[in-house]
Scaffold this active site. Structure first.
Site, PDB file in Angstrom:
ATOM      1  N   ASP A  93      75.700  18.228 -26.048  1.00 52.07           N
ATOM      2  CA  ASP A  93      75.245  17.127 -26.902  1.00 52.07           C
ATOM      3  C   ASP A  93      74.879  17.572 -28.321  1.00 52.07           C
ATOM      4  O   ASP A  93      74.550  16.733 -29.162  1.00 52.07           O
ATOM      5  CB  ASP A  93      74.047  16.403 -26.251  1.00 52.07           C
ATOM      6  CG  ASP A  93      74.483  15.500 -25.105  1.00 52.07           C
ATOM      7  OD1 ASP A  93      75.688  15.312 -24.913  1.00 52.07           O
ATOM      8  OD2 ASP A  93      73.589  14.973 -24.399  1.00 52.07           O
TER       9      ASP A  93
ATOM     10  N   CYS B  11      86.094   6.229 -20.620  1.00 51.39           N
ATOM     11  CA  CYS B  11      85.127   6.997 -21.378  1.00 51.39           C
ATOM     12  C   CYS B  11      85.776   7.746 -22.517  1.00 51.39           C
ATOM     13  O   CYS B  11      86.860   8.293 -22.378  1.00 51.39           O
ATOM     14  CB  CYS B  11      84.445   7.979 -20.458  1.00 51.39           C
ATOM     15  SG  CYS B  11      83.374   9.071 -21.327  1.00 51.39           S
TER      16      CYS B  11
ATOM     17  N   ARG C 244      72.992   3.574 -29.894  1.00 49.62           N
ATOM     18  CA  ARG C 244      72.810   3.771 -28.460  1.00 49.62           C
ATOM     19  C   ARG C 244      71.755   4.831 -28.184  1.00 49.62           C
ATOM     20  O   ARG C 244      71.073   4.775 -27.154  1.00 49.62           O
ATOM     21  CB  ARG C 244      74.121   4.214 -27.809  1.00 49.62           C
ATOM     22  CG  ARG C 244      75.159   3.124 -27.758  1.00 49.62           C
ATOM     23  CD  ARG C 244      76.329   3.577 -26.932  1.00 49.62           C
ATOM     24  NE  ARG C 244      75.827   4.203 -25.721  1.00 49.62           N
ATOM     25  CZ  ARG C 244      76.398   5.228 -25.115  1.00 49.62           C
ATOM     26  NH1 ARG C 244      77.480   5.757 -25.579  1.00 49.62           N
ATOM     27  NH2 ARG C 244      75.861   5.716 -24.025  1.00 49.62           N
TER      28      ARG C 244
ATOM     29  N   ARG D 221      84.960  12.012 -16.749  1.00 51.50           N
ATOM     30  CA  ARG D 221      83.600  11.805 -16.265  1.00 51.50           C
ATOM     31  C   ARG D 221      83.533  10.997 -14.963  1.00 51.50           C
ATOM     32  O   ARG D 221      82.981   9.896 -14.927  1.00 51.50           O
ATOM     33  CB  ARG D 221      82.747  11.156 -17.349  1.00 51.50           C
ATOM     34  CG  ARG D 221      82.760  11.969 -18.616  1.00 51.50           C
ATOM     35  CD  ARG D 221      81.888  11.373 -19.662  1.00 51.50           C
ATOM     36  NE  ARG D 221      80.510  11.786 -19.520  1.00 51.50           N
ATOM     37  CZ  ARG D 221      79.548  11.356 -20.318  1.00 51.50           C
ATOM     38  NH1 ARG D 221      79.794  10.500 -21.246  1.00 51.50           N
ATOM     39  NH2 ARG D 221      78.322  11.774 -20.144  1.00 51.50           N
TER      40      ARG D 221
ATOM     41  N   ASN E  71      67.667  10.400 -22.507  1.00 47.27           N
ATOM     42  CA  ASN E  71      68.220  10.882 -21.242  1.00 47.27           C
ATOM     43  C   ASN E  71      67.151  11.175 -20.183  1.00 47.27           C
ATOM     44  O   ASN E  71      67.479  11.413 -19.028  1.00 47.27           O
ATOM     45  CB  ASN E  71      69.083  12.131 -21.465  1.00 47.27           C
ATOM     46  CG  ASN E  71      70.417  11.777 -22.096  1.00 47.27           C
ATOM     47  OD1 ASN E  71      70.731  10.596 -22.284  1.00 47.27           O
ATOM     48  ND2 ASN E  71      71.200  12.791 -22.432  1.00 47.27           N
TER      49      ASN E  71
HETATM   50  C1  UD1 Z   1      74.383  13.911 -18.967  1.00 44.23           C
HETATM   51  C2  UD1 Z   1      73.827  13.355 -20.245  1.00 44.23           C
HETATM   52  C3  UD1 Z   1      74.827  13.559 -21.389  1.00 44.23           C
HETATM   53  C4  UD1 Z   1      75.249  15.024 -21.471  1.00 44.23           C
HETATM   54  C5  UD1 Z   1      75.708  15.531 -20.110  1.00 44.23           C
HETATM   55  C6  UD1 Z   1      75.973  17.030 -20.106  1.00 44.23           C
HETATM   56  C7  UD1 Z   1      72.415  11.540 -19.469  1.00 44.23           C
HETATM   57  C8  UD1 Z   1      72.187  10.074 -19.384  1.00 44.23           C
HETATM   58  N1  UD1 Z   1      73.552  11.932 -20.078  1.00 44.23           N
HETATM   59  O1  UD1 Z   1      75.562  13.154 -18.664  1.00 44.23           O
HETATM   60  O2  UD1 Z   1      74.204  13.164 -22.596  1.00 44.23           O
HETATM   61  O3  UD1 Z   1      76.314  15.152 -22.380  1.00 44.23           O
HETATM   62  O4  UD1 Z   1      74.708  15.271 -19.111  1.00 44.23           O
HETATM   63  O5  UD1 Z   1      74.840  17.720 -20.496  1.00 44.23           O
HETATM   64  O6  UD1 Z   1      71.588  12.327 -19.058  1.00 44.23           O
HETATM   65  N2  UD1 Z   1      81.280  15.465 -13.206  1.00 44.23           N
HETATM   66  C9  UD1 Z   1      82.159  15.305 -12.154  1.00 44.23           C
HETATM   67  N3  UD1 Z   1      81.798  14.470 -11.128  1.00 44.23           N
HETATM   68  C10 UD1 Z   1      80.593  13.797 -11.105  1.00 44.23           C
HETATM   69  C11 UD1 Z   1      79.713  13.970 -12.186  1.00 44.23           C
HETATM   70  C12 UD1 Z   1      80.089  14.820 -13.229  1.00 44.23           C
HETATM   71  O7  UD1 Z   1      83.228  15.891 -12.140  1.00 44.23           O
HETATM   72  O8  UD1 Z   1      80.342  13.069 -10.136  1.00 44.23           O
HETATM   73  C13 UD1 Z   1      81.660  16.348 -14.326  1.00 44.23           C
HETATM   74  C14 UD1 Z   1      81.792  15.602 -15.664  1.00 44.23           C
HETATM   75  O9  UD1 Z   1      83.065  15.050 -15.813  1.00 44.23           O
HETATM   76  C15 UD1 Z   1      81.504  16.703 -16.647  1.00 44.23           C
HETATM   77  C16 UD1 Z   1      80.473  17.587 -15.929  1.00 44.23           C
HETATM   78  O10 UD1 Z   1      80.593  17.253 -14.546  1.00 44.23           O
HETATM   79  O11 UD1 Z   1      82.668  17.463 -16.899  1.00 44.23           O
HETATM   80  C17 UD1 Z   1      79.055  17.390 -16.367  1.00 44.23           C
HETATM   81  O12 UD1 Z   1      78.753  16.014 -16.357  1.00 44.23           O
HETATM   82  P1  UD1 Z   1      77.291  15.465 -16.054  1.00 44.23           P
HETATM   83  O13 UD1 Z   1      76.298  16.591 -16.121  1.00 44.23           O
HETATM   84  O14 UD1 Z   1      77.333  14.659 -14.808  1.00 44.23           O
HETATM   85  O15 UD1 Z   1      77.050  14.501 -17.276  1.00 44.23           O
HETATM   86  P2  UD1 Z   1      76.181  13.199 -17.216  1.00 44.23           P
HETATM   87  O16 UD1 Z   1      75.098  13.408 -16.210  1.00 44.23           O
HETATM   88  O17 UD1 Z   1      77.044  12.006 -17.110  1.00 44.23           O
END
Ligand code: UD1
Length: 449
Positions: free
Chosen positions: A323, A135, A415, A140, A56
């Site tokens: 995670d 997903c 992955r 997400r 990550n």
């Molecule tokens: C990253 C990590 C993943 C980890 C997650 C939370 C990477 C590549 N992946 O995923 O392993 O599980 O952080 O620690 O670093 N959300 C929205 N809108 C957005 C973006 C996010 O509503 O535009 C929400 C998501 O649905 C979720 C929350 O915010 O409920 C946190 O998600 P996010 O921190 O963005 O996860 P990732 O960055 O995808």
């Protein structure tokens, strides 16, 4: 061969226009998509495991290389499928850099592909990136990435499953994230490095991976303060240059092995790790009665006591990481008492629960909470991996189950875990990979980060 050339061959090198990435070894090929693990439980994990670089942190670092036309050399990149996917994505864009496009076929397999949106827009003035596919662990969305880029002056249209973004030049702005997002913070931080003027981002993610990305961008000439806090300030610059950077160790891989060692009653040392990134997990495990000794770059775990259940609530960093929730659930099935596990980050991240129940666990899921009654003997079963971390919890459960467990769909594990079966075998686990060879052109399954 010059030393630089040797480095290039060992490490991925991404140049803005001609993207060239070389891996000197890789063990994952598309034909291995249907591999299974056969695991016989009962052996304590004893010995030492070297932790790989953080997937990550590596993913945004590779995307950051799009911000410059000079080489970015990244060390400690893990050899996992998500990294190969991103490499393919970058290579595909290198071929058509005047028409920067991240196609659905590549983006659908990995949500983190959205990380190329900010850098492409900042450097090329436009980007066309497929919306990530469905997903397994919740909706997400990427609305926060889009809103943030709009605050920096981008025009964004979403049609035919693609996000089309353009801006003559991004300009600094004030972004307050509605919700803390890790890749959203990273995407916007990258975009803002080349924007005109100052950007202030509030309610940012504080994960170590965000801090690592800021360190790389700073080496590339970006002006960033506050990474690791909720407020990040970025003073835009006209151009970024190449840099060399070593990716931080993978805290989730380390945590997964720690739990596996605890449950098997082992004595395991982890090297090349950073225990300071694992504070919440270490504290929780100590509460459960686990012995952990940590130094700056290694840790040793022994299970001298009986395990006692403790509740967890997943939170943004520095809270308990989502995670690690699945792996912790495997542990809770063997601890004394009842543990309540509350998943606050993703709405549908308990798919491992039903597989653990098939192995004999007593788990009741109620919305965002799972109630795990401990000390249930686990027995072997045929189980299916559903996402990356769920799969890790099943590996852990299989290591203590009675008999031989067959784990299907281990491509989910590939992955994000580098050679997990070899690392586990090296410390005494009975685990082997069996392959079902598919025709070369079999379609890749749709999986997400
Ligand atoms: C990253 C990590 C993943 C980890 C997650 C939370 C990477 C590549 N992946 O995923 O392993 O599980 O952080 O620690 O670093 N959300 C929205 N809108 C957005 C973006 C996010 O509503 O535009 C929400 C998501 O649905 C979720 C929350 O915010 O409920 C946190 O998600 P996010 O921190 O963005 O996860 P990732 O960055 O995808």
């Amino acid at each position: 061969m010059t030393p630089d050339r040797v480095d290039e061959l060992k490490n991925p090198v991404v140049r803005g226009r001609t993207i060239r990435i070389n891996f000197n070894r890789t063990h994952i090929s598309p034909e291995r998509l249907m591999d299974k693990f056969v695991i016989r439980g009962g052996n304590p994990l004893v010995g030492s495991i070297r932790v790989s670089g953080a997937k990550n942190a590596a993913l945004p670092a590779m995307a950051a290389a799009l911000l410059t036309d000079e080489p970015v050399i990244l060390e400690n990149i893990p050899d996992v499928r998500d990294i190969q996917t991103e490499r393919n994505l970058l290579v595909s864009m290198g071929a058509e850099v005047e028409n920067p496009e991240a196609a659905y076929e590549l983006v659908k397999t990995m949500r983190a592909s959205t990380l190329v949106l900010g850098p492409l827009l900042a450097r090329m003035g436009r980007a066309r990136v497929s919306q990530p596919g469905g997903c397994a662990i919740g909706a997400r969305p990427i609305d926060l990435h889009i809103k943030g880029l709009e605050r920096l002056g981008a025009s964004i249209r979403q049609e035919h499953g693609y996000i089309e973004a353009s801006a003559d030049r991004l300009r600094g702005g004030h972004i307050i994230f509605d919700k803390i997002t890790v890749t959203g913070t990273e995407d916007l931080m990258m975009a803002a490095t080349l924007a005109q003027g100052e950007t202030i981002m509030e309610n940012c993610a504080r994960e170590p991976e965000v801090v690592d990305l800021a360190a790389l961008l700073t080496k590339m000439g970006a002006k960033i303060t506050g990474a690791g806090t909720h407020t990040i300030q970025i003073q835009g610059v006209d151009k970024l240059h190449g840099a060399r950077h070593r990716i931080i160790p993978d805290r989730i891989e380390a945590g997964t092995f720690v739990i596996a060692a605890v449950l098997t009653g082992g004595d395991l040392s982890l090297t090349n790790c950073d225990p300071s990134h694992l504070g919440a997990l270490i504290q929780k495990l100590q509460e459960c009665g686990v012995n952990i000794r940590a130094s700056t770059d290694s840790m040793r775990v022994t299970n001298g006591h009986r395990l006692v259940a403790a509740d967890i609530v997943t939170e943004e960093y520095p809270g308990f990481p989502t995670d690690m929730q699945a792996q912790y659930m495997a542990l809770a099935t063997q601890a004394e008492g009842t543990a309540i596990i509350t998943e606050n980050i993703f709405e549908n991240r308990f798919m491992h629960a039903q597989e653990l129940v098939r192995m004999g666990a007593n788990i009741r899921v109620e919305g965002r909470r799972a109630i795990v009654r401990g000390r249930t003997p686990l027995s072997s079963a045929a189980v299916q991996c559903s996402d990356l971390r769920a799969s890790a919890s099943l590996v852990i459960a299989a290591l203590v189950a009675d008999g031989e467990t067959i784990l299907d769909r281990v491509y989910h594990i590939d992955r994000g875990y580098e050679r997990i079966e070899e690392k586990l075998k090296g410390v005494g686990a009975q685990i082997r990979r069996i392959g079902e060879i598919l025709p070369k052109r079999a379609a890749a399954p749709s999986v997400v980060a």
